[in-house]
Design a protein around this motif. Structure first.
Motif, PDB file in Angstrom:
ATOM      1  N   CYS A  10      56.047  19.020  22.576  1.00 21.99           N
ATOM      2  CA  CYS A  10      55.099  19.890  23.634  1.00 21.99           C
ATOM      3  C   CYS A  10      54.031  19.002  24.659  1.00 21.99           C
ATOM      4  O   CYS A  10      54.047  19.417  25.759  1.00 21.99           O
ATOM      5  CB  CYS A  10      54.128  20.201  22.493  1.00 21.99           C
ATOM      6  SG  CYS A  10      54.670  20.961  21.672  1.00 21.99           S
ATOM      7  N   SER A  11      54.144  17.582  24.655  1.00 23.54           N
ATOM      8  CA  SER A  11      53.392  16.797  25.366  1.00 23.54           C
ATOM      9  C   SER A  11      54.227  16.432  26.445  1.00 23.54           C
ATOM     10  O   SER A  11      53.542  16.357  28.003  1.00 23.54           O
ATOM     11  CB  SER A  11      53.294  15.463  25.192  1.00 23.54           C
ATOM     12  OG  SER A  11      52.110  15.734  23.916  1.00 23.54           O
ATOM     13  N   SER A  12      55.744  16.381  26.046  1.00 22.83           N
ATOM     14  CA  SER A  12      56.504  16.272  27.502  1.00 22.83           C
ATOM     15  C   SER A  12      57.009  17.805  28.617  1.00 22.83           C
ATOM     16  O   SER A  12      57.071  17.612  29.769  1.00 22.83           O
ATOM     17  CB  SER A  12      57.930  15.609  27.131  1.00 22.83           C
ATOM     18  OG  SER A  12      59.488  16.026  28.031  1.00 22.83           O
ATOM     19  N   ALA A  89      59.291  24.782  20.536  1.00 22.43           N
ATOM     20  CA  ALA A  89      58.115  24.647  21.563  1.00 22.43           C
ATOM     21  C   ALA A  89      58.565  25.193  22.743  1.00 22.43           C
ATOM     22  O   ALA A  89      57.540  25.230  23.306  1.00 22.43           O
ATOM     23  CB  ALA A  89      58.148  22.673  21.425  1.00 22.43           C
ATOM     24  N   ILE A  90      60.581  25.636  23.004  1.00 21.34           N
ATOM     25  CA  ILE A  90      60.472  26.097  24.472  1.00 21.34           C
ATOM     26  C   ILE A  90      59.910  27.185  24.383  1.00 21.34           C
ATOM     27  O   ILE A  90      59.670  28.003  25.644  1.00 21.34           O
ATOM     28  CB  ILE A  90      61.728  25.367  25.079  1.00 21.34           C
ATOM     29  CG1 ILE A  90      62.263  24.866  24.878  1.00 21.34           C
ATOM     30  CG2 ILE A  90      62.392  26.088  25.856  1.00 21.34           C
ATOM     31  CD1 ILE A  90      63.402  23.603  25.337  1.00 21.34           C
ATOM     32  N   GLY A  96      54.116  32.575  26.668  1.00 22.52           N
ATOM     33  CA  GLY A  96      52.447  32.122  27.278  1.00 22.52           C
ATOM     34  C   GLY A  96      51.740  31.592  25.595  1.00 22.52           C
ATOM     35  O   GLY A  96      50.550  31.771  26.161  1.00 22.52           O
ATOM     36  N   LEU A  97      52.531  30.763  24.410  1.00 25.50           N
ATOM     37  CA  LEU A  97      51.331  30.867  23.701  1.00 25.50           C
ATOM     38  C   LEU A  97      51.662  28.594  23.805  1.00 25.50           C
ATOM     39  O   LEU A  97      52.306  28.623  24.268  1.00 25.50           O
ATOM     40  CB  LEU A  97      51.965  30.915  22.480  1.00 25.50           C
ATOM     41  CG  LEU A  97      52.737  32.246  22.074  1.00 25.50           C
ATOM     42  CD1 LEU A  97      53.047  32.361  20.414  1.00 25.50           C
ATOM     43  CD2 LEU A  97      51.153  33.363  21.764  1.00 25.50           C
ATOM     44  N   THR A 102      51.966  26.048  17.733  1.00 18.20           N
ATOM     45  CA  THR A 102      52.856  27.028  17.286  1.00 18.20           C
ATOM     46  C   THR A 102      54.412  25.418  16.598  1.00 18.20           C
ATOM     47  O   THR A 102      54.018  26.110  15.704  1.00 18.20           O
ATOM     48  CB  THR A 102      53.715  27.870  18.151  1.00 18.20           C
ATOM     49  OG1 THR A 102      53.872  27.614  19.354  1.00 18.20           O
ATOM     50  CG2 THR A 102      52.352  28.832  18.595  1.00 18.20           C
ATOM     51  N   THR A 103      54.408  24.922  17.181  1.00 19.69           N
ATOM     52  CA  THR A 103      55.702  23.833  16.956  1.00 19.69           C
ATOM     53  C   THR A 103      55.257  22.780  15.510  1.00 19.69           C
ATOM     54  O   THR A 103      55.929  22.853  15.760  1.00 19.69           O
ATOM     55  CB  THR A 103      55.268  23.132  18.681  1.00 19.69           C
ATOM     56  OG1 THR A 103      55.586  24.164  19.464  1.00 19.69           O
ATOM     57  CG2 THR A 103      56.822  22.333  17.966  1.00 19.69           C
TER      58      THR A 103
END
Length: 131
Positions: A10-12, A89-90, A96-97, A102-103
């Motif tokens: 997610c950070s990436s 994540a993708i 749009g979340l 969520t991940t």
């Protein structure tokens, strides 16, 4: 481990290092490191489990069975969860979340189920082999 992997992915994605359309080098590195960490931690935990069993129970499996069951379970569940977590994540980002919201919870819940399933399947396989 999959939750930590999810946080890294997610950070990436937010920083633009990971593409949401193709397998980037950063995503591949994160998946590989998650898988290596799963195998390593499985090995370490199998040693601790064997030591605990050896000192608390009169009957215990061999350390080799503990290691085999734990490492195989860690590998298979880590493999499944690496791609599941990446996909969540993708898809969250594309939908749009916020993938941070969520991940991690999704991968933690799914990871518990996948890990227990692979653990039980590997136990049945190893015990069935009579190793």
């Amino acid at each position: 481990i999959s939750s930590a992997l999810g946080a890294r992915i997610c950070s990436s994605i937010h920083m633009g290092y990971t593409s949401t359309t193709k397998m980037s080098k950063d995503l591949k590195t994160n998946i590989e490191s998650g898988l290596i960490l799963s195998i390593f931690m499985s090995f370490i935990l199998s040693i601790f489990a064997w030591l605990l069993c050896s000192y608390t129970s009169p009957v215990c499996m061999s350390v080799y069975k503990f290691i085999l069951i734990s490492v195989l379970s860690g590998f298979f569940s880590g493999f499944i969860m690496s791609f599941t977590t990446s996909g969540i994540a993708i898809l969250s980002y594309k939908g749009g979340l916020d993938p941070d919201n969520t991940t991690i919870p999704s991968s933690a819940s799914i990871g518990d189920i996948v890990t227990m399933f692979t653990f039980l399947v590997v136990i049945k396989f190893v015990v069935g082999l009579g190793i």
